[in-house]
Each structure stands twice: as structure tokens, then as C-alpha cells.
Design an enzyme around this catalytic site. Structure first.
Site, PDB file in Angstrom:
ATOM      1  N   ASN A  18       0.863  -1.177   0.000  1.00 29.10           N
ATOM      2  CA  ASN A  18       0.000   0.000   0.000  1.00 29.10           C
ATOM      3  C   ASN A  18       0.906   1.235   0.000  1.00 29.10           C
ATOM      4  O   ASN A  18       1.498   1.568   1.022  1.00 29.10           O
ATOM      5  CB  ASN A  18      -0.891  -0.051   1.254  1.00 29.10           C
ATOM      6  CG  ASN A  18      -1.702   1.220   1.456  1.00 29.10           C
ATOM      7  OD1 ASN A  18      -1.780   2.064   0.568  1.00 29.10           O
ATOM      8  ND2 ASN A  18      -2.302   1.355   2.631  1.00 29.10           N
ATOM      9  N   LYS A  69       0.111   4.253  -0.188  1.00 27.80           N
ATOM     10  CA  LYS A  69      -0.516   5.441   0.409  1.00 27.80           C
ATOM     11  C   LYS A  69      -0.284   6.654  -0.507  1.00 27.80           C
ATOM     12  O   LYS A  69      -0.184   6.475  -1.718  1.00 27.80           O
ATOM     13  CB  LYS A  69       0.003   5.659   1.834  1.00 27.80           C
ATOM     14  CG  LYS A  69      -0.152   4.376   2.675  1.00 27.80           C
ATOM     15  CD  LYS A  69       0.003   4.578   4.135  1.00 27.80           C
ATOM     16  CE  LYS A  69      -0.197   3.238   4.841  1.00 27.80           C
ATOM     17  NZ  LYS A  69      -0.204   3.364   6.278  1.00 27.80           N
ATOM     18  N   HIS A  88      -9.751   1.278   4.912  1.00 24.54           N
ATOM     19  CA  HIS A  88      -8.455   1.428   5.600  1.00 24.54           C
ATOM     20  C   HIS A  88      -8.639   2.396   6.776  1.00 24.54           C
ATOM     21  O   HIS A  88      -9.407   3.358   6.679  1.00 24.54           O
ATOM     22  CB  HIS A  88      -7.402   1.946   4.619  1.00 24.54           C
ATOM     23  CG  HIS A  88      -6.027   1.929   5.211  1.00 24.54           C
ATOM     24  ND1 HIS A  88      -5.590   2.908   6.076  1.00 24.54           N
ATOM     25  CD2 HIS A  88      -5.014   1.041   5.105  1.00 24.54           C
ATOM     26  CE1 HIS A  88      -4.354   2.606   6.467  1.00 24.54           C
ATOM     27  NE2 HIS A  88      -3.981   1.485   5.884  1.00 24.54           N
ATOM     28  N   GLU A 139      -6.986   4.779   7.858  1.00 23.21           N
ATOM     29  CA  GLU A 139      -6.742   6.205   7.560  1.00 23.21           C
ATOM     30  C   GLU A 139      -7.965   6.837   6.901  1.00 23.21           C
ATOM     31  O   GLU A 139      -8.248   8.018   7.091  1.00 23.21           O
ATOM     32  CB  GLU A 139      -5.479   6.350   6.697  1.00 23.21           C
ATOM     33  CG  GLU A 139      -4.230   6.120   7.548  1.00 23.21           C
ATOM     34  CD  GLU A 139      -3.035   5.555   6.809  1.00 23.21           C
ATOM     35  OE1 GLU A 139      -3.005   5.582   5.564  1.00 23.21           O
ATOM     36  OE2 GLU A 139      -2.116   5.062   7.498  1.00 23.21           O
ATOM     37  N   GLU A 197      -5.514  -4.752  10.782  1.00 17.86           N
ATOM     38  CA  GLU A 197      -4.463  -3.761  10.990  1.00 17.86           C
ATOM     39  C   GLU A 197      -4.758  -2.980  12.262  1.00 17.86           C
ATOM     40  O   GLU A 197      -5.535  -2.009  12.226  1.00 17.86           O
ATOM     41  CB  GLU A 197      -4.407  -2.778   9.809  1.00 17.86           C
ATOM     42  CG  GLU A 197      -4.111  -3.430   8.479  1.00 17.86           C
ATOM     43  CD  GLU A 197      -3.588  -2.413   7.474  1.00 17.86           C
ATOM     44  OE1 GLU A 197      -2.469  -2.603   7.002  1.00 17.86           O
ATOM     45  OE2 GLU A 197      -4.276  -1.431   7.192  1.00 17.86           O
ATOM     46  N   GLY A 208       2.317   2.421  10.859  1.00 19.20           N
ATOM     47  CA  GLY A 208       3.262   3.522  10.669  1.00 19.20           C
ATOM     48  C   GLY A 208       3.953   3.960  11.945  1.00 19.20           C
ATOM     49  O   GLY A 208       4.616   4.994  11.980  1.00 19.20           O
ATOM     50  N   SER A 220       3.207  -2.007  10.414  1.00 21.06           N
ATOM     51  CA  SER A 220       4.659  -2.069  10.624  1.00 21.06           C
ATOM     52  C   SER A 220       5.265  -3.432  10.286  1.00 21.06           C
ATOM     53  O   SER A 220       6.193  -3.879  10.975  1.00 21.06           O
ATOM     54  CB  SER A 220       5.012  -1.648  12.052  1.00 21.06           C
ATOM     55  OG  SER A 220       4.601  -0.306  12.279  1.00 21.06           O
TER      56      SER A 220
END
Ligand code: PGA
Length: 248
Positions: free
Chosen positions: A9, A11, A95, A97, A163, A169, A207
């Protein structure tokens, strides 16, 4: 292609020149040969990636999709059918985010899932708890509520990605025991509530790096990895693909 699935991904990263260099190095990397692997660049670069990946085994994914299925006056939106048209196979939906910054609701995510399946693509539906939800012990309920959106699919093929938000991250990785527990829970929930088959693929993300990929991907309950930061570096991504290839 062999082993577990690895999806990179990207991003909101990339430029034409950097993408060209990264994709060419991925195509040349022995570590990626034979791997079940996909990359999800930003919308703006899907066409470039599709051209570079044509005739290769590396599959293409998108990071998001419109909840509107039909063409029309939806300024700024990109439909599932357009993603299929440019050669995508996977589409990330929900996701963390997007849930966090764009307040995507369960109703919207349900529409996105349906649009992706209707276009003949495979949704990668992301779930995971925040640090506060983990610490309060309510993480299973949080994940179960997120999974309930999948009922709109009526058993259509879907990949789930677990996740934990606190591991994305941040460099903090959930322990192998924590990952295994939630993955087993997700598989059991899908089997019970949504009639998902035992073969449902549940990816882990948060991560994932070259140095922890072996331990995570060795877990039977883990069907592969959704990789953010490390997917932008061919050596790190290659080592994760190498770890995935060793598994069945
Ligand atoms: P990360 O991101 O590997 O950089 O933690 C994973 C993701 O958000 O998909």
C-alpha cells in the site's frame, strides 16, 4: 505463484520517475519472482503502474473506490468499474486512515464493498482497533462490529486485513500471540456470521518489515501481509515477499 499474498500500500507517495525506478527494480528483483504480490499506488499512477506491470505476475490494487457504482456527476470520484478497466484486481476498502480522516461510515463501506464485487474485483476490507480500544479490552467487539459490514457481500470473495491502528506507521508491531488471537477470532467470526469458507484470506498489516515478516507470516492464521512503509523500498519489500514465498 506461490506462498501467501503480499500487498504493498503506497498510500499518498510516489512520482512518475520514482515509480518507474521502483517498479523496474521490483520486476528485476529475484525476491519478488514467483511471489503472490500486488501493489496499490495512488489513483493518479494506476495507469502508469498498469503499463509497467503488463505481462508480469505483479498484480495491481487501488487504495480506495467510490461508493457510487454507476458513471455520473460525482466530481472527484473513481468508480470500481474504472479500476477494473485500468487493470486492478484488488481494492482496499475501509483502511483505518480513511475511517479516521474521511469519517467513512459503515453504510458507505458497505456500498464500496458491493461496488467492488459488482465490478469483478476483490475487496481487501480493513479492520482494526485503536490503542484505547486495545487497552480497554474491547478490541474483539470493535473488530466484530467492523466485520458485520461484510454481510452485504452474501459470501462473495473478499480478503480481510487486520491492521491494529496503533501498529500502523508507528514501528510498533503487535506480538505474534496478539496477531494470532485476533486472526483466529476473525476467521471464526466470518465462518459463523457470514458463512465465509475456511479458505478466507486474512492479511496482517501494521509495521510489517523485513525483520518481523518471517515470524508473522509463519502463523497459520495469517494469510499474508498488507505492507505500507516497507513497500516503498525494494529490498525491504523483497524480503517480505521472500518470507511469504516460504509459506503455503
Ligand atoms: P505500515 O502501514 O506498514 O506503514 O505500518 C500498513 C498499512 O497501513 O496498510
Amino acid at each position: 505463484m506461490s506462498g501467501k499474498l503480499v500487498i504493498g500500500n503506497w498510500k499518498m507517495n510516489g512520482r512518475l520517475a520514482a515509480n518507474l525506478a521502483l517498479i523496474e527494480s521490483m520486476l528485476e528483483s529475484p525476491a519478488l519472482q514467483q511471489a503472490r504480490v500486488a501493489i496499490a499506488p495512488p489513483f493518479a499512477y494506476l495507469g502508469q503502474a498498469a503499463t509497467l506491470l503488463a505481462d508480469s505476475h505483479i498484480m495491481l490494487g487501488a487504495q480506495d473506490v467510490s461508493a457510487f457504482a454507476a458513471d455520473g456527476a460525482y466530481t472527484g470520484e473513481v468508480s470500481a468499474s474504472m479500476l477494473a478497466d485500468v487493470g486492478c484486481r484488488y481494492v482496499l476498502v475501509g483502511h483505518s486512515e480513511r475511517r479516521q480522516y474521511f469519517r467513512e461510515s459503515d453504510a458507505q463501506l458497505g456500498q464500496k464493498l458491493q461496488a467492488v464485487v459488482a465490478a469483478g474485483l476483490i475487496p481487501v476490507y480493513c479492520v482494526g482497533e485503536t490503542l484505547a480500544e486495545r487497552e480497554s479490552g474491547a478490541y474483539r467487539e470493535v473488530v466484530a462490529a467492523q466485520l458485520s459490514v461484510l454481510s452485504v457481500l452474501n459470501g462473495a470473495e473478499c480478503v480481510v486485513a487486520y491492521e491494529p491502528v496503533w501498529a500502523i506507521g508507528t514501528g510498533k508491531v503487535a506480538s505474534v500471540a496478539q496477531i494470532d488471537e485476533v486472526h483466529q477470532y476473525i476467521r471464526a467470526t466470518l465462518l459463523q456470521c457470514h458463512g465465509g469458507s475456511d479458505s478466507i484470506c486474512v492479511l496482517y498489516g501494521g509495521s510489517v518489515k523485513a525483520d518481523n515478516a518471517d515470524a508473522i507470516l509463519a502463523l497459520e492464521s495469517v494469510g499474508g501481509a498488507l505492507v505500507g512503509g516497507a513497500s516503498l523500498d525494494v529490498n525491504s519489500f523483497g524480503q517480505i515477499c521472500q518470507a511469504a514465498k516460504k509459506t503455503v
